[in-house]
Design a protein around this motif. Structure first.
Motif, PDB file in Angstrom:
ATOM      1  N   GLN A  19       3.436   5.822  10.016  1.00  0.00           N
ATOM      2  CA  GLN A  19       2.234   5.413   9.285  1.00  0.00           C
ATOM      3  C   GLN A  19       1.001   6.159   9.787  1.00  0.00           C
ATOM      4  OE1 GLN A  19       1.809   1.038   8.407  1.00  0.00           O
ATOM      5  NE2 GLN A  19       3.587   0.893   9.775  1.00  0.00           N
ATOM      6  N   THR A  56       0.815   3.974  -2.910  1.00  0.00           N
ATOM      7  CA  THR A  56       0.335   5.329  -2.651  1.00  0.00           C
ATOM      8  C   THR A  56       1.465   6.350  -2.735  1.00  0.00           C
ATOM      9  OG1 THR A  56      -1.102   6.630  -1.195  1.00  0.00           O
ATOM     10  CG2 THR A  56       0.594   5.338  -0.113  1.00  0.00           C
ATOM     11  N   GLY A  57       2.672   5.954  -2.316  1.00  0.00           N
ATOM     12  CA  GLY A  57       3.805   6.875  -2.390  1.00  0.00           C
ATOM     13  C   GLY A  57       4.149   7.244  -3.814  1.00  0.00           C
ATOM     14  N   SER A 104       5.653   8.110   2.464  1.00  0.00           N
ATOM     15  CA  SER A 104       5.059   6.796   2.218  1.00  0.00           C
ATOM     16  C   SER A 104       6.125   5.772   1.833  1.00  0.00           C
ATOM     17  CB  SER A 104       4.004   6.888   1.106  1.00  0.00           C
ATOM     18  OG  SER A 104       2.922   7.701   1.497  1.00  0.00           O
ATOM     19  N   SER A 155      -1.189   8.683   7.430  1.00  0.00           N
ATOM     20  CA  SER A 155      -2.608   8.361   7.266  1.00  0.00           C
ATOM     21  C   SER A 155      -3.489   9.536   7.675  1.00  0.00           C
ATOM     22  CB  SER A 155      -2.975   7.122   8.088  1.00  0.00           C
ATOM     23  OG  SER A 155      -2.295   5.985   7.603  1.00  0.00           O
ATOM     24  N   GLU A 178       3.890  13.745   1.661  1.00  0.00           N
ATOM     25  CA  GLU A 178       3.338  12.416   1.914  1.00  0.00           C
ATOM     26  C   GLU A 178       3.891  11.353   0.966  1.00  0.00           C
ATOM     27  OE1 GLU A 178      -0.921  12.590   2.045  1.00  0.00           O
ATOM     28  OE2 GLU A 178      -0.924  14.264   3.464  1.00  0.00           O
ATOM     29  N   ALA A 202       7.936   4.759   4.778  1.00  0.00           N
ATOM     30  CA  ALA A 202       7.162   3.799   5.562  1.00  0.00           C
ATOM     31  C   ALA A 202       7.428   2.368   5.099  1.00  0.00           C
ATOM     32  CB  ALA A 202       5.673   4.115   5.461  1.00  0.00           C
ATOM     33  N   TRP A 227       0.826  -1.202   0.000  1.00  0.00           N
ATOM     34  CA  TRP A 227       0.000   0.000   0.000  1.00  0.00           C
ATOM     35  C   TRP A 227       0.864   1.256   0.000  1.00  0.00           C
ATOM     36  CZ3 TRP A 227      -4.095   2.769  -0.941  1.00  0.00           C
ATOM     37  CH2 TRP A 227      -4.278   3.999  -0.280  1.00  0.00           C
ATOM     38  N   TRP A 228       1.865   1.290   0.868  1.00  0.00           N
ATOM     39  CA  TRP A 228       2.681   2.495   0.976  1.00  0.00           C
ATOM     40  C   TRP A 228       3.521   2.724  -0.278  1.00  0.00           C
ATOM     41  CZ3 TRP A 228       0.666   5.688   3.888  1.00  0.00           C
ATOM     42  CH2 TRP A 228       0.171   5.381   5.145  1.00  0.00           C
TER      43      TRP A 228
END
Length: 222
Positions: A149, A69-70, A131, A153, A127, A134, A65-66
């Motif tokens: 995280q 999304t990053g 990310s 978020s 962000e 993370a 996910w990170w």
């Protein structure tokens, strides 16, 4: 007359976009490239994260996910924030095409709405890299992983809230049709409401549990 503001497909119809160039790529191509690229990123992260027995399946999914999304924040949103005239692009640049297409669901992007540009710019600059950090923090089990995280978020939830609320306060009339409204404006942003909420709740529990254990240790030491 090509380039006239009457030629664009966005709402409101009188939105002035001098030099506008219509989308060259099809919707299926734009969505398909993004979907395949995202799937590739997630698959690679999942495979590499599985090499360590220390990573649980939840950790691996979080890393996926990170990473996803990053890269989305940095590449897609970063391009939008720093390309004010993307709607004039004549080269069929994929990133410009993405935002020409997405603007059918929210014309504030084509119009360069100040609030939207600021939210996307901050997201891309702060962000996005956070990310990716993370991903590293989870993989190497850094002590700041949950705090990081949790912070990202909350930032995502805040940005999404500003994004939706400003649209609501301005009349919520920026989509070319109900299809684009639900597919792009709602659907494309839903993940950044649901997933950050779940991650925030998980991190909150982990941080509280860690502090409680530390407090118990201090009590015993006395």
């Amino acid at each position: 007359m090509e380039g006239s503001f009457h030629e664009h497909p966005y709402v409101p119809r009188d939105l002035k976009l001098p030099g506008f160039v219509p989308v060259s790529l099809s919707q299926s191509t734009i969505v398909g490239v993004y979907g395949i690229s995202s799937l590739l990123v997630v698959s690679l992260v999942w495979l590499f994260s599985g090499r360590s027995l220390k990573n649980s399946n939840i950790d691996r999914w979080l890393m996926c996910w990170w990473a996803f999304t990053g890269l989305t924040h940095i590449i897609l949103e970063g391009y939008f924030a720093f390309s004010p005239e993307f709607y004039r692009d004549k080269t069929a640049n994929y990133l410009a095409e993405v935002w020409k297409e997405y603007s059918k669901g929210d014309s504030r992007y084509a119009a360069r709405d100040a609030g939207t540009v600021v939210v996307e710019g901050l997201t891309a600059v702060f962000e996005g890299p956070a990310s990716l950090l993370a991903v590293y923090a989870i993989a190497t089990r850094k002590s700041y992983s949950y705090i990081l995280q949790f912070a990202i978020s909350l930032g995502q939830l805040y940005g999404t809230a500003v994004y939706f609320l400003t649209a609501y306060l301005e009349g919520d009339n920026f989509a070319a049709s109900p299809y684009y409204y639900y597919a792009y404006y709602i659907g494309a942003n839903a993940s950044w409401v649901v997933i950050p909420t779940l991650i925030s709740m998980r991190c909150w529990k982990k941080i509280c549990a860690a502090i409680q254990v530390q407090g118990q240790k201090k009590t015993k030491a006395r």
